[in-house]
Write an enzyme that holds these catalytic residues in place. Structure first.
Site, short mmCIF file in Angstrom:
data_model
loop_
_atom_site.label_atom_id
_atom_site.label_comp_id
_atom_site.label_asym_id
_atom_site.label_seq_id
_atom_site.Cartn_x
_atom_site.Cartn_y
_atom_site.Cartn_z
CG ASP A 44 -2.20 0.90 1.12
OD1 ASP A 44 -2.63 0.53 0.36
OD2 ASP A 44 -1.89 1.96 0.74
CG ASP A 70 3.27 6.09 -5.71
OD1 ASP A 70 1.85 5.76 -6.78
OD2 ASP A 70 3.05 7.26 -5.87
CB VAL A 71 0.10 0.59 -7.53
CG1 VAL A 71 0.25 -0.20 -6.69
CG2 VAL A 71 -0.99 2.04 -7.44
CE1 TYR A 163 -12.56 3.61 -10.16
CE2 TYR A 163 -15.60 3.32 -10.53
CZ TYR A 163 -14.40 3.55 -10.09
OH TYR A 163 -14.20 1.41 -8.68
CE LYS A 167 -11.34 0.58 -11.41
NZ LYS A 167 -10.37 -0.52 -10.98
CB THR A 198 -15.74 -0.43 0.69
OG1 THR A 198 -15.91 0.74 -0.44
CG2 THR A 198 -16.00 -1.11 0.58
#
Length: 265
Positions: A44, A70-71, A163, A167, A198
């Site tokens: 993470d 950091d992805v 988004y 996606k 969530t």
């Protein structure tokens, strides 16, 4: 009943922390993988979030390590994959969970937010696959699960153009990889969460409503089952797709949405 479906497997989870109190998709998935017997590498961008997830797993008697990364940075992803492989000697399952929303259509959306969406939602999948696929290919087996969204195939009433676009790209990337690597023992699927309760929605979605209570009521009412799903619903689907019970399933974009995608509006 003991669940050992993933006993001996190593799972690398990008986005394994939660953005707030409770169970996000990545945090729940990491714990669910561990409960199925896997060793989990929890990655993470927030060190405390990765550490919390790993500590939860170890507290239940599981095996987990945490990595801060950091992805959106190739160097961080490469370092994470190398560390996981050096520690475990293999990577059996890659779980890509990172994602974020920026409100606005193409007119309202800033170029910076568009690029941030592409980096977080799509480039993160590319980078993780870039560095993990050679390991899985050498092993002759592996499973990749990409967390997409119902927004990839449906307009869900929120004005988050970037988004929807990113996606949707994750879906097709998953299908393409599944076919490219099917003969090499690597399965690739995407999970499409619907309206989920969530921690993320309280940060990124609640501003579209009068308050958080109004958001929860509206989202519950929109679901055919009369309630939102949870991170555990996504997690249980991920464990199944990673297990040998799903050994003939690849190239699937699986809605986990309480029937919302099947509803004719």
């Amino acid at each position: 009943m003991k669940d050992d479906r993933l006993a001996g497997r190593v799972v690398l989870v990008f986005g394994a922390g939660s953005v707030g109190p409770g169970w996000g998709n990545g945090k729940a998935a990491a714990v669910a993988y561990a409960r199925a017997g896997a060793r989990v590498i929890a990655v993470d961008i927030v060190a405390a979030a990765a550490a919390e997830t790993a500590a939860l797993i170890r507290g239940e008697g599981g095996i987990a390590d945490e990595i801060t990364a950091d992805v959106t940075k190739a160097s961080d992803v490469a370092r994470s994959v190398a560390a996981a492989f050096a520690s475990c000697g293999r990577i059996d399952i890659l779980h890509n969970n990172v994602g974020a929303t920026h409100m606005g259509g193409p007119v309202e959306l800033s170029e910076a937010d568009w690029k941030d969406s592409v980096d977080l939602n799509l480039s993160s999948v590319y980078l993780a696959c870039k560095y993990v696929l050679p390991i899985m290919e050498a092993q002759g087996r592996g499973v990749i699960t990409n967390i997409s969204s119902l927004a990839s195939i449906r307009y869900v009433s929120y004005p988050y153009f970037a988004y929807y676009a990113t996606k949707a790209a994750v879906n097709q990337a998953s299908v393409a990889l599944a076919l490219q690597y099917a003969a090499k023992g690597i399965r690739v699927n995407a999970i499409l969460p619907g309206l989920m309760d969530t921690p993320l929605i309280y940060q990124q979605i609640s501003g579209q409503y009068a308050d958080a209570d109004a958001m929860v009521a509206a989202r519950n009412a929109a679901c055919p089952m009369g309630r939102m799903g949870t991170g555990w619903d996504v997690a249980h689907a991920a464990v199944f797709l990673a297990s040998d019970q799903a050994q003939y399933i690849t190239g699937v974009c699986l809605p986990v949405d309480g029937g919302l995608s099947a509803r004719v509006l």
